[in-house]
Design a protein around this motif. Structure first.
Motif, mmCIF file in Angstrom:
data_model
loop_
_atom_site.group_PDB
_atom_site.id
_atom_site.type_symbol
_atom_site.label_atom_id
_atom_site.label_comp_id
_atom_site.label_asym_id
_atom_site.label_seq_id
_atom_site.Cartn_x
_atom_site.Cartn_y
_atom_site.Cartn_z
ATOM 1 N N MET A 1 0.841 -1.191 0.000
ATOM 2 C CA MET A 1 0.000 0.000 0.000
ATOM 3 C C MET A 1 0.882 1.249 0.000
ATOM 4 O O MET A 1 1.742 1.388 0.855
ATOM 5 C CB MET A 1 -0.866 -0.024 1.251
ATOM 6 N N GLU A 2 0.670 2.115 -0.991
ATOM 7 C CA GLU A 2 1.551 3.274 -1.144
ATOM 8 C C GLU A 2 0.979 4.469 -0.405
ATOM 9 O O GLU A 2 0.533 5.417 -1.002
ATOM 10 C CB GLU A 2 1.683 3.633 -2.628
ATOM 11 N N CYS A 3 1.011 4.495 0.907
ATOM 12 C CA CYS A 3 0.552 5.686 1.590
ATOM 13 C C CYS A 3 1.195 5.766 2.956
ATOM 14 O O CYS A 3 1.746 4.800 3.438
ATOM 15 C CB CYS A 3 -0.966 5.690 1.714
ATOM 16 N N SER A 4 1.114 6.943 3.549
ATOM 17 C CA SER A 4 1.732 7.081 4.863
ATOM 18 C C SER A 4 0.789 6.480 5.904
ATOM 19 O O SER A 4 -0.417 6.670 5.869
ATOM 20 C CB SER A 4 1.980 8.565 5.144
ATOM 21 N N LEU A 151 -12.341 -0.243 11.291
ATOM 22 C CA LEU A 151 -12.627 -1.232 10.248
ATOM 23 C C LEU A 151 -13.085 -2.524 10.919
ATOM 24 O O LEU A 151 -12.382 -3.079 11.771
ATOM 25 C CB LEU A 151 -11.378 -1.499 9.387
ATOM 26 N N LYS A 152 -14.282 -2.982 10.547
ATOM 27 C CA LYS A 152 -14.824 -4.235 11.084
ATOM 28 C C LYS A 152 -15.079 -5.191 9.930
ATOM 29 O O LYS A 152 -15.741 -4.815 8.956
ATOM 30 C CB LYS A 152 -16.146 -3.982 11.818
ATOM 31 N N ILE A 153 -14.575 -6.400 10.087
ATOM 32 C CA ILE A 153 -14.774 -7.404 9.043
ATOM 33 C C ILE A 153 -15.410 -8.629 9.691
ATOM 34 O O ILE A 153 -14.984 -9.060 10.776
ATOM 35 C CB ILE A 153 -13.419 -7.784 8.393
ATOM 36 N N VAL A 224 -8.656 -6.621 1.301
ATOM 37 C CA VAL A 224 -8.589 -5.736 2.472
ATOM 38 C C VAL A 224 -7.792 -4.467 2.163
ATOM 39 O O VAL A 224 -8.089 -3.397 2.702
ATOM 40 C CB VAL A 224 -8.041 -6.476 3.722
ATOM 41 N N SER A 225 -6.786 -4.576 1.297
ATOM 42 C CA SER A 225 -5.968 -3.389 0.975
ATOM 43 C C SER A 225 -6.843 -2.285 0.403
ATOM 44 O O SER A 225 -6.680 -1.107 0.744
ATOM 45 C CB SER A 225 -4.893 -3.737 -0.057
ATOM 46 N N LYS A 229 -7.164 1.357 2.253
ATOM 47 C CA LYS A 229 -6.729 2.587 1.567
ATOM 48 C C LYS A 229 -7.691 3.721 1.852
ATOM 49 O O LYS A 229 -7.274 4.834 2.146
ATOM 50 C CB LYS A 229 -6.676 2.340 0.058
ATOM 51 N N SER A 230 -8.987 3.425 1.793
ATOM 52 C CA SER A 230 -9.952 4.506 1.961
ATOM 53 C C SER A 230 -10.014 4.975 3.422
ATOM 54 O O SER A 230 -10.488 6.063 3.695
ATOM 55 C CB SER A 230 -11.333 4.057 1.489
ATOM 56 N N ILE A 231 -9.518 4.171 4.364
ATOM 57 C CA ILE A 231 -9.608 4.570 5.766
ATOM 58 C C ILE A 231 -8.321 5.252 6.269
ATOM 59 O O ILE A 231 -8.390 6.249 6.967
ATOM 60 C CB ILE A 231 -9.912 3.339 6.672
ATOM 61 N N ILE A 232 -7.151 4.669 5.908
ATOM 62 C CA ILE A 232 -5.943 5.239 6.522
ATOM 63 C C ILE A 232 -5.043 6.039 5.600
ATOM 64 O O ILE A 232 -4.081 6.610 6.054
ATOM 65 C CB ILE A 232 -5.091 4.150 7.250
#
Ligand code: DC
Length: 233
Positions: A1-4, A151-153, A224-225, A229-232
């Motif tokens: 995942m390419e994000c901080s 996040l709940k799965i 899950v990725s 992505k949309s959350i963190i």
């Protein structure tokens, strides 16, 4: 995942037994650098202590005796770099392997239905999540332990697929069990988990459903990725 990944969240993974929740949760934790806690291991550890200290004899649980023993049970985790996950200890003794035996599996549903046991373990779990940055799997994580998880799965899979997975796991370790015995155990635990009076297994309203009957582990990680992505990010 390419994000901080500065934003630390809580990821709650619930669902039926032998769905691969722990493997999935562990992989997410490794990917994000989070702590992973398998809460089923905690209920199993209490069950093992009961078996070894006279509260469960020949598969019969003496509830009062187990409740009396609860104060003597100290559960801890230590990170094992080989497994990239934490091993569970009871009163300083490593029990990671013994808690997976069929004897423990057969009694753990009864033990996890005791309100006093849940009270003690839920309090421990909530403390472990105080700093967030945690992935926890179990049956009541999104509903009771962390109702505010970001996040709940909720995981499910065909019962026969789940029995086969557990069978392969146990026979690889050298345990002598039959697929039929495991299937019965999976089905009876589903029933017990869903129908117990205290914190029954149920999908939280805001949990996303994941049926992994026909999914590989990499496919589940891809799934899950996209959500992470949309959350963190
Ligand atoms: O995930 P597992 O199969 O190792 O869990 C063992 C048992 O513990 C299972 O029968 C349900 C119970 N459990 C529970 O009641 N609540 C949790 N948070 C985790 C497990």
């Amino acid at each position: 995942m390419e994000c901080s990944l500065n934003k630390k969240i809580i990821i709650a993974i619930d669902g039926f037994s032998s769905c691969g929740k722990s493997t999935f949760a562990k992989n997410i934790a490794v990917k994000l650098g989070y702590v992973f806690i398998d809460t089923g291991a905690m209920y199993r550890a209490v069950t093992l202590y009961g078996v070894e200290n006279g509260a469960i004899v020949d598969g019969v649980l003496n509830e009062t005796k187990l409740i009396d023993l609860l104060d003597k049970i100290e559960i801890s985790f230590k990170f094992n770099s080989d497994r990239e996950a934490s091993d569970i200890y009871v009163n300083g003794v490593l029990v990671e392997d013994r808690i997976r035996s069929i004897d423990v599996s057969n009694c753990v549903s009864a033990v996890s239905g005791i309100a006093e046991v849940r009270e003690k373990l839920v309090a421990m779990q909530q403390e472990m999540g105080l700093n967030r940055g945690i992935v926890m799997d179990g049956r009541d994580i999104g509903t009771v332990v962390f109702p505010d998880a970001e996040l709940k799965i909720f995981m499910t899979a065909d019962p026969l697929v789940r029995a086969k997975r557990r069978y392969d796991e146990l026979t690889t370790k050298g345990d002598i069990v039959s697929l039929e015995e495991i299937k019965e155990n999976v089905i009876s635990r589903d029933e017990a988990d869903q129908n117990r009076a205290v914190s029954p297994l149920r999908r939280a309203n805001d949990a996303i459903l994941l049926d992994n009957s026909n999914m590989t582990i990499p496919q589940q990680m891809e799934w899950v990725s996209a959500r992470l992505k949309s959350i963190i990010c």
